[in-house]
Design a protein around this motif. Structure first.
Motif, mmCIF file in Angstrom:
data_model
loop_
_atom_site.group_PDB
_atom_site.id
_atom_site.type_symbol
_atom_site.label_atom_id
_atom_site.label_comp_id
_atom_site.label_asym_id
_atom_site.label_seq_id
_atom_site.Cartn_x
_atom_site.Cartn_y
_atom_site.Cartn_z
ATOM 1 N N TYR A 42 0.665 -1.228 -0.096
ATOM 2 C CA TYR A 42 -0.048 -0.008 0.027
ATOM 3 C C TYR A 42 0.885 1.263 -0.009
ATOM 4 C CZ TYR A 42 -3.100 3.438 1.339
ATOM 5 O OH TYR A 42 -4.178 4.514 1.593
ATOM 6 N N ASP A 43 0.496 2.230 -1.080
ATOM 7 C CA ASP A 43 1.387 3.519 -0.906
ATOM 8 C C ASP A 43 0.361 4.453 -0.523
ATOM 9 O OD1 ASP A 43 2.511 5.730 -1.531
ATOM 10 O OD2 ASP A 43 3.226 5.124 -3.659
ATOM 11 N N ALA A 44 0.607 5.233 0.664
ATOM 12 C CA ALA A 44 -0.618 6.141 0.944
ATOM 13 C C ALA A 44 -0.688 7.410 -0.133
ATOM 14 C CB ALA A 44 -0.198 6.656 2.291
ATOM 15 N N ALA A 45 0.367 7.392 -0.895
ATOM 16 C CA ALA A 45 0.668 8.614 -1.802
ATOM 17 C C ALA A 45 -0.182 8.300 -3.170
ATOM 18 C CB ALA A 45 1.999 8.993 -2.071
ATOM 19 N N ARG A 46 -0.444 7.152 -3.416
ATOM 20 C CA ARG A 46 -1.265 6.581 -4.553
ATOM 21 C C ARG A 46 -2.390 5.500 -3.931
ATOM 22 N NH1 ARG A 46 2.236 5.887 -9.782
ATOM 23 N NH2 ARG A 46 3.156 8.023 -9.674
ATOM 24 N N PRO A 47 -3.190 5.951 -3.409
ATOM 25 C CA PRO A 47 -4.265 4.827 -2.731
ATOM 26 C C PRO A 47 -4.967 4.134 -3.841
ATOM 27 C CG PRO A 47 -5.165 7.111 -2.469
ATOM 28 C CD PRO A 47 -3.720 7.241 -3.149
ATOM 29 N N PHE A 48 -5.019 4.695 -5.164
ATOM 30 C CA PHE A 48 -5.658 4.179 -6.547
ATOM 31 C C PHE A 48 -4.575 4.212 -7.590
ATOM 32 C CE2 PHE A 48 -9.080 6.425 -4.155
ATOM 33 C CZ PHE A 48 -9.949 5.118 -3.803
ATOM 34 N N PRO A 49 -3.806 3.162 -7.580
ATOM 35 C CA PRO A 49 -2.584 3.207 -8.563
ATOM 36 C C PRO A 49 -3.177 2.981 -10.045
ATOM 37 C CG PRO A 49 -2.472 1.268 -7.201
ATOM 38 C CD PRO A 49 -3.638 2.020 -6.586
ATOM 39 N N LEU A 50 -2.696 3.538 -10.921
ATOM 40 C CA LEU A 50 -3.114 3.542 -12.181
ATOM 41 C C LEU A 50 -2.281 2.403 -12.969
ATOM 42 C CD1 LEU A 50 -3.232 7.248 -13.235
ATOM 43 C CD2 LEU A 50 -5.168 5.741 -12.377
ATOM 44 N N ASP A 51 -1.257 1.989 -12.408
ATOM 45 C CA ASP A 51 -0.463 0.867 -13.071
ATOM 46 C C ASP A 51 -1.541 -0.490 -13.008
ATOM 47 O OD1 ASP A 51 1.214 -1.023 -14.008
ATOM 48 O OD2 ASP A 51 2.673 -0.762 -12.079
ATOM 49 N N ARG A 52 -1.856 -0.779 -14.189
ATOM 50 C CA ARG A 52 -2.330 -2.338 -14.177
ATOM 51 C C ARG A 52 -2.081 -3.429 -13.926
ATOM 52 N NH1 ARG A 52 -7.136 -2.113 -18.035
ATOM 53 N NH2 ARG A 52 -7.507 -0.174 -18.529
ATOM 54 N N GLY A 53 -0.484 -3.281 -13.686
ATOM 55 C CA GLY A 53 0.291 -4.411 -13.227
ATOM 56 C C GLY A 53 -0.127 -4.618 -11.560
ATOM 57 N N VAL A 54 -0.593 -3.568 -11.014
ATOM 58 C CA VAL A 54 -0.734 -3.505 -9.691
ATOM 59 C C VAL A 54 -1.945 -4.484 -9.405
ATOM 60 C CG1 VAL A 54 -1.262 -2.412 -7.519
ATOM 61 C CG2 VAL A 54 0.514 -1.591 -8.854
ATOM 62 N N GLY A 55 -2.877 -4.045 -10.067
ATOM 63 C CA GLY A 55 -4.235 -4.740 -10.272
ATOM 64 C C GLY A 55 -4.097 -6.309 -10.415
#
Length: 153
Positions: A42-55
């Motif tokens: 979890y990265d508090a600076a990016r609560p909704f990562p745009l990188d599809r690799g994370v998903g």
């Protein structure tokens, strides 16, 4: 193919495990391992990562967790296990929309995809939270009165 009766049979015949042990040893411990294995953090600076690799990593880690730990059946204190093919088939055949409630109280829960601009479906309530009986009604009522909440769990 998984049928409701087959799932129910596995729920009754699965391995007996105390809930606390399942939560701590089977789930929490394995989640921590899978976070490292799949590089999920979890990265508090990016609560909704745009990188599809994370998903994709989160999905794969979750699938591995479901496959390894199974489904805990609280009423029976047992673990129902499923084969990889059964889980994949269940996911592929799952409904993409489900309408809950009736009339003015009906809400539709749908499968969201990355970039979906629709408002997320919000469950409110006390699911899994131990609450003294004298506070339950007032707390549940407060969730029910929130306009943001679509359904109570």
């Amino acid at each position: 193919m998984l049928t409701p009766l087959l799932v129910e049979e596995r729920a009754r015949r699965g391995a007996y495990v105390e809930q606390r042990k399942f939560d701590l040893e089977h789930v929490s411990k394995r989640v921590a391992e899978l976070e490292k294995e799949y590089g999920v953090a979890y990265d508090a600076a990016r609560p909704f990562p745009l990188d599809r690799g994370v998903g994709k990593a989160v999905y794969e880690a979750g699938f591995a967790l479901a496959l390894e730990t199974g489904l805990y059946v609280v009423e029976e204190s047992r673990v129902a296990k499923f084969a990889e093919e059964e889980l994949r088939e269940a996911l592929e055949s799952a409904r993409r929309e489900l309408t809950l409630g009736r009339g003015l109280d009906s809400r539709t829960l749908w499968a969201r995809l990355p970039g979906d601009r629709r408002k997320p479906f919000v469950f409110g309530g006390l699911a899994g939270t131990p609450v003294p009986e004298e506070y339950f009604y007032a707390t549940a009522l407060s969730y029910a009165q929130q306009p943001l909440v679509d359904a109570l769990d």
